[in-house]
Design an enzyme around this catalytic site. Sequence first.
Site, short mmCIF file in Angstrom:
data_model
loop_
_atom_site.label_atom_id
_atom_site.label_comp_id
_atom_site.label_asym_id
_atom_site.label_seq_id
_atom_site.Cartn_x
_atom_site.Cartn_y
_atom_site.Cartn_z
N ILE A 15 33.53 30.86 32.33
CA ILE A 15 34.06 32.20 33.11
C ILE A 15 35.53 31.86 31.89
O ILE A 15 36.07 30.52 32.75
CB ILE A 15 34.09 32.61 34.26
CG1 ILE A 15 32.36 32.72 34.90
CG2 ILE A 15 34.43 33.09 35.04
CD1 ILE A 15 31.93 32.87 36.02
N PHE A 16 36.36 32.19 31.41
CA PHE A 16 37.67 32.01 31.11
C PHE A 16 38.55 33.00 31.93
O PHE A 16 39.02 33.57 32.41
CB PHE A 16 37.76 32.42 29.37
CG PHE A 16 39.50 32.37 29.43
CD1 PHE A 16 40.08 33.71 28.76
CD2 PHE A 16 38.63 30.87 29.35
CE1 PHE A 16 41.70 33.00 27.88
CE2 PHE A 16 40.61 30.75 28.08
CZ PHE A 16 41.56 31.69 28.33
N TYR A 18 42.56 32.51 32.57
CA TYR A 18 44.26 32.65 32.03
C TYR A 18 45.37 32.83 32.81
O TYR A 18 45.95 33.25 32.68
CB TYR A 18 44.65 34.06 31.04
CG TYR A 18 43.87 34.69 31.01
CD1 TYR A 18 42.41 35.42 31.07
CD2 TYR A 18 44.92 35.74 31.86
CE1 TYR A 18 42.11 36.73 31.65
CE2 TYR A 18 44.87 37.27 31.78
CZ TYR A 18 43.87 37.65 32.18
OH TYR A 18 43.49 39.14 32.04
N GLY A 19 45.12 33.23 34.24
CA GLY A 19 46.12 32.92 35.07
C GLY A 19 45.60 32.16 36.49
O GLY A 19 45.92 31.04 35.71
N SER A 20 45.71 33.46 37.66
CA SER A 20 45.49 32.37 38.42
C SER A 20 44.30 31.84 38.43
O SER A 20 43.70 30.59 39.39
CB SER A 20 45.26 33.03 39.81
OG SER A 20 44.52 33.98 40.03
N GLU A 95 39.26 39.73 41.94
CA GLU A 95 39.62 40.21 40.19
C GLU A 95 39.24 41.79 40.57
O GLU A 95 40.33 42.63 40.34
CB GLU A 95 38.48 39.55 39.35
CG GLU A 95 39.04 37.42 39.94
CD GLU A 95 40.62 37.73 39.56
OE1 GLU A 95 40.84 37.33 39.57
OE2 GLU A 95 40.85 37.52 38.01
N1 LIG Z 1 42.09 37.70 35.41
C1 LIG Z 1 42.79 36.40 35.50
C2 LIG Z 1 44.31 37.14 36.20
C3 LIG Z 1 43.63 36.66 37.65
C4 LIG Z 1 44.30 36.76 38.50
O1 LIG Z 1 45.67 36.21 38.65
N2 LIG Z 1 43.91 37.44 39.58
C5 LIG Z 1 44.52 38.18 40.74
C6 LIG Z 1 43.83 39.38 41.41
S1 LIG Z 1 45.39 40.25 41.00
C7 LIG Z 1 44.04 36.45 41.68
O2 LIG Z 1 42.96 36.16 40.95
N3 LIG Z 1 45.38 36.16 42.72
C8 LIG Z 1 44.73 35.37 43.61
C9 LIG Z 1 46.13 34.13 44.24
O3 LIG Z 1 46.98 35.06 43.39
O4 LIG Z 1 46.09 33.29 44.09
C10 LIG Z 1 42.71 34.91 35.12
O5 LIG Z 1 41.22 34.80 34.88
O6 LIG Z 1 43.02 33.79 35.74
#
Ligand SMILES: N[C@@H](CCC(=O)N[C@@H](CS)C(=O)NCC(=O)O)C(=O)O
Length: 196
Positions: A15-16, A18-20, A95
């Site tokens: 699972i890749f 790239y954000g949180s 997600e």
């Molecule tokens: N899908 C991306 C972005 C994931 C992401 O930032 N998703 C938000 C949902 S809007 C999240 O999980 N946020 C949790 C947080 O902000 O702590 C990843 O692989 O990291």
Amino acid sequence: MKPQDIVAGKSSLWIFGYGSLVWKPDFRYRRSQVGYVRGYKRRFWHGDNFHRGNDTMPGRVVTLIEDDDASTWGVAFEVTGSQVEESLKYLNVREAVCGGYITKMVDFYPEGEKQSPVQALLYIATPDNPLYLGPASPEEIGVQIAVSRGKTGHNLEYLLRLAEFMRRSCPGVEDTHLFSIEAAALTVVSYLLAAQ
Ligand SMILES: N[C@@H](CCC(=O)N[C@@H](CS)C(=O)NCC(=O)O)C(=O)O
């Protein structure tokens, strides 16, 4: 394609993130690996009215935008056995349900020249998504992040932790989009603190 269709019968899955997900996977995994995906650029063009914002003041979080000349660095997590179903169930809520992301299978390239790519699942928010905010200047995005907060925390934390990950784990990678937004958001915060 639903995650369960993608992984039907699979005993392991990458699972890749790239954000949180790079700093807060919050699911059990066997191992992780820094690396990148090709053909995408990371952009703070997705809105978030749950984790880092609300309906009146949505936060800004990242998604991937197709760009043949770009690549995006992050972390891939290998889940095996019961971790596969556990992680997908958890991520579907975090997600997809709360975040508006959909799933996609791509090639993940672990860092290090000799490594061959592996198939990985990632979560992407496409422009047809109702929460999609689209392009804006680093200054506009920085202001929005500096003043947004949601159920999981402040949007600034989301930005700064991603920037910290890139500096620590991908020191040779220049991410102008990310670091220009970080600089803009920190400038806004300094003005807000000075005005107090
Ligand atoms: N899908 C991306 C972005 C994931 C992401 O930032 N998703 C938000 C949902 S809007 C999240 O999980 N946020 C949790 C947080 O902000 O702590 C990843 O692989 O990291």
